[in-house]
Scaffold this motif. Structure first.
Motif, PDB file in Angstrom:
ATOM      1  N   ILE A   1       0.851  -1.197   0.000  1.00 24.89           N
ATOM      2  CA  ILE A   1       0.000   0.000   0.000  1.00 24.89           C
ATOM      3  C   ILE A   1       0.885   1.245   0.000  1.00 24.89           C
ATOM      4  O   ILE A   1       1.739   1.396   0.873  1.00 24.89           O
ATOM      5  CB  ILE A   1      -0.921   0.021   1.235  1.00 24.89           C
ATOM      6  CG1 ILE A   1      -1.811  -1.214   1.256  1.00 24.89           C
ATOM      7  CG2 ILE A   1      -1.774   1.288   1.237  1.00 24.89           C
ATOM      8  CD1 ILE A   1      -2.553  -1.392   2.569  1.00 24.89           C
TER       9      ILE A   1
ATOM     10  N   ASP B   1      -1.018   7.915  -4.170  1.00 28.12           N
ATOM     11  CA  ASP B   1      -1.895   6.817  -4.562  1.00 28.12           C
ATOM     12  C   ASP B   1      -1.731   6.408  -6.027  1.00 28.12           C
ATOM     13  O   ASP B   1      -2.357   5.472  -6.476  1.00 28.12           O
ATOM     14  CB  ASP B   1      -3.357   7.117  -4.222  1.00 28.12           C
ATOM     15  CG  ASP B   1      -3.912   8.297  -5.002  1.00 28.12           C
ATOM     16  OD1 ASP B   1      -3.129   9.033  -5.632  1.00 28.12           O
ATOM     17  OD2 ASP B   1      -5.146   8.482  -4.970  1.00 28.12           O
TER      18      ASP B   1
ATOM     19  N   SER C   1      -0.301   7.707   1.734  1.00 29.15           N
ATOM     20  CA  SER C   1      -1.504   8.457   1.359  1.00 29.15           C
ATOM     21  C   SER C   1      -1.185   9.596   0.402  1.00 29.15           C
ATOM     22  O   SER C   1      -2.051  10.076  -0.309  1.00 29.15           O
ATOM     23  CB  SER C   1      -2.204   8.980   2.606  1.00 29.15           C
ATOM     24  OG  SER C   1      -1.342   9.858   3.305  1.00 29.15           O
TER      25      SER C   1
ATOM     26  N   GLN D   1      -8.409   0.683  -3.116  1.00 33.84           N
ATOM     27  CA  GLN D   1      -8.874   2.056  -2.912  1.00 33.84           C
ATOM     28  C   GLN D   1      -7.762   2.955  -2.363  1.00 33.84           C
ATOM     29  O   GLN D   1      -7.779   4.161  -2.563  1.00 33.84           O
ATOM     30  CB  GLN D   1     -10.073   2.086  -1.939  1.00 33.84           C
ATOM     31  CG  GLN D   1     -11.342   1.516  -2.517  1.00 33.84           C
ATOM     32  CD  GLN D   1     -11.434  -0.003  -2.344  1.00 33.84           C
ATOM     33  OE1 GLN D   1     -10.470  -0.693  -2.046  1.00 33.84           O
ATOM     34  NE2 GLN D   1     -12.626  -0.532  -2.571  1.00 33.84           N
ATOM     35  N   ARG D   2      -6.800   2.356  -1.682  1.00 27.60           N
ATOM     36  CA  ARG D   2      -5.686   3.117  -1.121  1.00 27.60           C
ATOM     37  C   ARG D   2      -4.502   3.210  -2.090  1.00 27.60           C
ATOM     38  O   ARG D   2      -3.445   3.697  -1.712  1.00 27.60           O
ATOM     39  CB  ARG D   2      -5.267   2.488   0.205  1.00 27.60           C
ATOM     40  CG  ARG D   2      -6.379   2.657   1.257  1.00 27.60           C
ATOM     41  CD  ARG D   2      -6.133   1.914   2.542  1.00 27.60           C
ATOM     42  NE  ARG D   2      -4.898   2.310   3.206  1.00 27.60           N
ATOM     43  CZ  ARG D   2      -4.349   1.603   4.181  1.00 27.60           C
ATOM     44  NH1 ARG D   2      -4.917   0.499   4.616  1.00 27.60           N
ATOM     45  NH2 ARG D   2      -3.225   2.019   4.742  1.00 27.60           N
TER      46      ARG D   2
ATOM     47  N   HIS E   1      -7.386  -2.210  -0.016  1.00 23.67           N
ATOM     48  CA  HIS E   1      -6.035  -1.903  -0.509  1.00 23.67           C
ATOM     49  C   HIS E   1      -6.056  -1.233  -1.882  1.00 23.67           C
ATOM     50  O   HIS E   1      -5.268  -0.324  -2.135  1.00 23.67           O
ATOM     51  CB  HIS E   1      -5.174  -3.164  -0.546  1.00 23.67           C
ATOM     52  CG  HIS E   1      -4.766  -3.639   0.813  1.00 23.67           C
ATOM     53  ND1 HIS E   1      -3.778  -4.578   0.999  1.00 23.67           N
ATOM     54  CD2 HIS E   1      -5.212  -3.310   2.055  1.00 23.67           C
ATOM     55  CE1 HIS E   1      -3.629  -4.805   2.290  1.00 23.67           C
ATOM     56  NE2 HIS E   1      -4.510  -4.044   2.955  1.00 23.67           N
TER      57      HIS E   1
END
Length: 170
Positions: free
Chosen positions: A35, A41, A38, A114-115, A112
């Protein structure tokens, strides 16, 4: 005896020059398949945009407690797949790109994708052989491609025969 080894080495090297080469790409580089922060992405699409992928190249996904899915464009956009075209969760997945076009990958772990744990790979069309300037029809293009392949094969066979003959008689 050392001259035979030298000649065989040169033969091996020469044959690899005319062979088609494939590459293995480590997805995400040192970060692997994980991941992204933030702030980033688009990490994997940015990574993929820096390389040129060809047919028979291999993607290597390294991860822990996750999975890799190949999905359709629609599933990729929704970050949801009930019937992926490919699934692996072994932590060290190899995926061979076997046709030109777009491939859509995502994590199968809930949340995951979506992140940002998703990626699009574009595989380029194979290059066509060089064409002569005076060729205008499809039949002459096909003929030129055949002549190019025949010349390449003939050269390879000639190099093989010469090297083996040299190795035997030295």
């Amino acid at each position: 005896m050392s001259s035979k080894v030298y000649i065989m080495f040169n033969l091996f090297f020469a044959l690899h020059l005319v062979a088609v080469h494939c590459f293995e790409f480590h997805v995400g580089g040192d970060a692997g398949w994980a991941i992204p922060s933030s702030k980033n992405d688009q990490l994997y699409n940015d990574w993929a945009s820096k390389d040129r992928f060809m047919i028979n190249d291999t993607l290597r996904f390294e991860y822990t407690k996750d999975s890799v899915l190949e999905v359709t464009q629609e599933e990729y956009e929704k970050c949801r797949s009930t019937h992926p075209m490919f699934f692996s969760n072994n932590g060290n997945t190899f995926y061979t790109l076997n046709h030109p076009g777009l491939y859509y990958f995502m994590s199968g772990v809930s949340g995951h994708c979506q992140r940002g744990l998703k990626m699009i790979i574009k595989v380029l069309e194979p290059q066509s052989p060089p064409q002569m300037a005076n060729q205008t029809s499809n039949s002459s293009n096909a003929s030129a491609a055949f002549e190019f392949a025949a010349a390449t094969s003939t050269l390879t066979i000639l190099m093989l025969i010469m090297s083996l003959s040299w190795a035997i008689f030295m």
